[in-house]
Scaffold this motif. Structure first.
Motif, PDB file in Angstrom:
ATOM      1  N   SER B  12     -15.398 -20.206  37.529  1.00  0.00           N
ATOM      2  CA  SER B  12     -15.865 -21.519  37.997  1.00  0.00           C
ATOM      3  C   SER B  12     -14.857 -22.602  37.672  1.00  0.00           C
ATOM      4  O   SER B  12     -13.983 -22.421  36.811  1.00  0.00           O
ATOM      5  N   GLU B  13     -14.988 -23.687  38.379  1.00  0.00           N
ATOM      6  CA  GLU B  13     -14.175 -24.858  38.101  1.00  0.00           C
ATOM      7  C   GLU B  13     -15.025 -26.091  38.355  1.00  0.00           C
ATOM      8  O   GLU B  13     -15.732 -26.189  39.367  1.00  0.00           O
ATOM      9  N   ILE B  14     -14.942 -27.032  37.431  1.00  0.00           N
ATOM     10  CA  ILE B  14     -15.744 -28.251  37.556  1.00  0.00           C
ATOM     11  C   ILE B  14     -14.834 -29.424  37.900  1.00  0.00           C
ATOM     12  O   ILE B  14     -13.874 -29.714  37.181  1.00  0.00           O
ATOM     13  N   PHE B  15     -15.124 -30.049  39.010  1.00  0.00           N
ATOM     14  CA  PHE B  15     -14.413 -31.258  39.416  1.00  0.00           C
ATOM     15  C   PHE B  15     -15.301 -32.456  39.074  1.00  0.00           C
ATOM     16  O   PHE B  15     -16.385 -32.293  38.503  1.00  0.00           O
ATOM     17  N   ASP B  17     -17.241 -34.430  40.869  1.00  0.00           N
ATOM     18  CA  ASP B  17     -18.562 -34.529  41.480  1.00  0.00           C
ATOM     19  C   ASP B  17     -19.066 -33.205  42.051  1.00  0.00           C
ATOM     20  O   ASP B  17     -20.054 -33.176  42.782  1.00  0.00           O
ATOM     21  N   GLU B  18     -18.384 -32.130  41.745  1.00  0.00           N
ATOM     22  CA  GLU B  18     -18.797 -30.834  42.291  1.00  0.00           C
ATOM     23  C   GLU B  18     -18.238 -29.712  41.427  1.00  0.00           C
ATOM     24  O   GLU B  18     -17.110 -29.811  40.931  1.00  0.00           O
ATOM     25  N   VAL B  20     -17.447 -25.538  41.568  1.00  0.00           N
ATOM     26  CA  VAL B  20     -17.311 -24.391  42.465  1.00  0.00           C
ATOM     27  C   VAL B  20     -17.405 -23.133  41.605  1.00  0.00           C
ATOM     28  O   VAL B  20     -16.655 -22.983  40.628  1.00  0.00           O
ATOM     29  N   VAL B  22     -17.747 -18.805  41.634  1.00  0.00           N
ATOM     30  CA  VAL B  22     -17.540 -17.601  42.455  1.00  0.00           C
ATOM     31  C   VAL B  22     -18.047 -16.389  41.695  1.00  0.00           C
ATOM     32  O   VAL B  22     -17.704 -16.177  40.531  1.00  0.00           O
ATOM     33  N   TYR B  29     -20.053 -17.468  46.819  1.00  0.00           N
ATOM     34  CA  TYR B  29     -19.576 -18.605  46.047  1.00  0.00           C
ATOM     35  C   TYR B  29     -20.526 -19.776  46.252  1.00  0.00           C
ATOM     36  O   TYR B  29     -21.326 -19.778  47.194  1.00  0.00           O
ATOM     37  N   SER B  31     -21.621 -24.102  45.489  1.00  0.00           N
ATOM     38  CA  SER B  31     -21.286 -25.490  45.201  1.00  0.00           C
ATOM     39  C   SER B  31     -22.445 -26.094  44.418  1.00  0.00           C
ATOM     40  O   SER B  31     -23.602 -26.000  44.849  1.00  0.00           O
ATOM     41  N   TYR B 100     -22.713 -19.863  49.507  1.00  0.00           N
ATOM     42  CA  TYR B 100     -21.926 -19.442  50.675  1.00  0.00           C
ATOM     43  C   TYR B 100     -21.727 -17.933  50.568  1.00  0.00           C
ATOM     44  O   TYR B 100     -21.226 -17.448  49.547  1.00  0.00           O
TER      45      TYR B 100
END
Lengths: 341, 126
Positions: B12-15, B17-18, B20, B22, B29, B31, B100
């Motif tokens: 996972s990766e945290i930005f 505001d979102e 992601v 997998v 995957y 959101s 997704y």
């Protein structure tokens, strides 16, 4: 060593290549990002068949290589040292993938691909080269090159690359997103070039885009809409599900070898009158490049994800909302890149 | 109850505001937006569902989100009692999450029986 040892099987294949009765082929060197790949073909016919998509990066007068691939066909390998139950997803073979060796079977063609991370040698074996599927011609050796890239800062990315010499963009998206049409629209503009329509090499440390394959593909149905492509299509490959264009043969000047990668474009089919390019988010870029790259190629999913994160944070993210006119799409991309210069 | 995220199976990766996420095994995957991001971080840090509900109060939406995570094999129950403290500085907003699964078919193809002569990754025609 025993037959079920990947090192033994690798040596078996290599010996088969060396002893091949038909071995009268040739060695070709190609530029692989900043490295050199030597490909030893066992027969000239295989070289002709497999090299078209790499022909634009062939280099002469090279005495050494950083990676070597042996590509040959031979009917002498009649049995594999694994069982049917050992086949996994993406053709990976249980027991033949270690920290040193990677092995995958190409279903449909029956080809076996291996890579030795220690010696940087790869093998592409097939019983009869006429069984090599048409799509392998568009991205030859992609699994082997993916395995090689795992040990580098490069990534073999499932995306298109377009742009100008000073600046370029990735185009990434799902099937049907308009990625191919947008890429091919760049053929309509003198100031735009294409680094690849399906896979490109990207250095995630330097954000450099490198062309790997010069073949572009388009759905036969789309040829009616994109009729400017018709003269470029290789009509000798009629069995293909998609029309194939080897750009180095038909429009050499349109192939971009290397460029500074600055943008990520996510195409969206809008059927609007006008094509517009608007900002989006890094997360959208990650979603558009990571899963499709991770799950198309065998092994290294976690590393691929990490490299995609790095890229999605380095590139400026945009969504390209596509109009219906290819000329206008290309103009919008050109204007965008010039404006940002 | 506490949970773990198996990082060999889920990345996972945290930005800003979102997030992601997998699932490497299924190819799906995801959101996450809103407080789904914070809840994901808290679960990964070892907070229990009771602690998270105690913090945010909205038991219904939090339980529903955690059930989704369990169902998707993104988290598994754990006996771990240690946790990493996380400072929560965002007000609660309904967890938003989207799945997704367009990669799923690629992974679930039976390599022996579901390919035609054009080869992988093309699905065999019905």
């Amino acid at each position: 060593m025993k037959l079920s040892d990947p090192a033994f099987f690798f040596d078996t294949l290599k010996t088969l290549y060396t002893n091949s009765d038909t071995r009268s082929g040739s060695t070709v060197h190609v530029q692989l990002a900043e490295k050199v790949l030597a490909i030893h073909f066992s027969r000239p016919e295989i070289k002709v068949y497999m090299l078209a998509s790499l022909s634009h990066i062939v280099v002469d007068n090279v005495s050494s290589a950083d990676i070597t691939i042996y590509c040959f066909d031979s009917p002498l390998l009649t049995a594999f040292p694994w069982q049917a139950r050992d086949y996994g997803v993406q053709g990976a073979i249980e027991g033949f993938n270690t920290t040193r060796f990677q092995t995958a079977y190409q279903h449909g063609s029956g080809a076996v691909m291996m890579y030795d991370h220690d010696t940087k040698e790869g093998i592409y074996w097939i019983k009869d080269f006429t069984d090599i599927p048409y799509w392998e011609r568009s991205f030859p050796f992609r699994s082997i090159l993916h395995w090689w890239s795992r040990d580098t800062s490069l990534i073999l990315l499932h995306a298109a690359g377009i742009g100008q010499q000073h600046s370029s963009a990735l185009l990434s998206g799902k099937s049907g997103s308009g990625k191919s049409s947008t890429t091919l629209s760049c053929l309509l503009r003198d100031d735009l070039q294409i680094a690849g329509d399906d896979y490109v090499l990207v250095d995630t440390e330097t954000s450099t885009l490198y062309s790997l394959y010069n073949c572009a593909k388009v759905e036969w149905d789309n040829l009616e809409r994109l009729d400017f492509l018709k003269p470029l299509v290789n009509t000798n490959i009629k069995e293909a599900e998609k029309a194939m264009i080897f750009m180095h043969e038909t429009c050499k000047e349109k192939v971009m070898q290397k460029s500074k990668l600055e943008y990520a474009f996510i195409p969206v089919v809008c059927r609007a009158n006008k094509t517009t390019i608007v900002e989006c988010t890094e997360a959208e870029v990650l979603k558009s490049i990571a899963p499709t790259t991770m799950f198309q190629l065998p092994f290294g999913q976690t590393e691929t994800f990490r490299k995609c994160i790095t890229l999605s944070k380095r590139l400026k993210p945009y969504r390209i909302e596509l109009g219906t006119n290819a000329t206008e799409i290309a103009a919008a991309i050109s204007e965008f890149l010039i404006d940002k210069k | 109850m506490t949970y773990t995220i198996d990082t060999n199976k889920v990345v996972s990766e945290i930005f800003n505001d979102e997030a992601v996420i997998v699932n490497l095994a299924s190819g799906a995957y995801y959101s996450f937006k809103g407080s789904a991001i914070t809840i994901w971080q808290l679960l990964g840090a070892g907070y229990s569902d009771e602690e998270i509900i105690g913090q945010f109060k909205d038991a219904e939406s939090i339980n529903k989100f955690i059930a989704f995570l369990v169902q998707e094999n993104l988290i598994a129950t754990s006996d771990a009692v240690t946790k990493q403290t996380i400072t929560i500085d965002q007000p609660f907003t309904l967890p938003e999450y989207k799945k997704y699964d367009d990669m799923k078919d690629l992974l679930l193809l039976d390599p022996i029986h579901e390919v035609d002569q054009t080869g992988w990754p093309h699905k065999k025609a019905e």
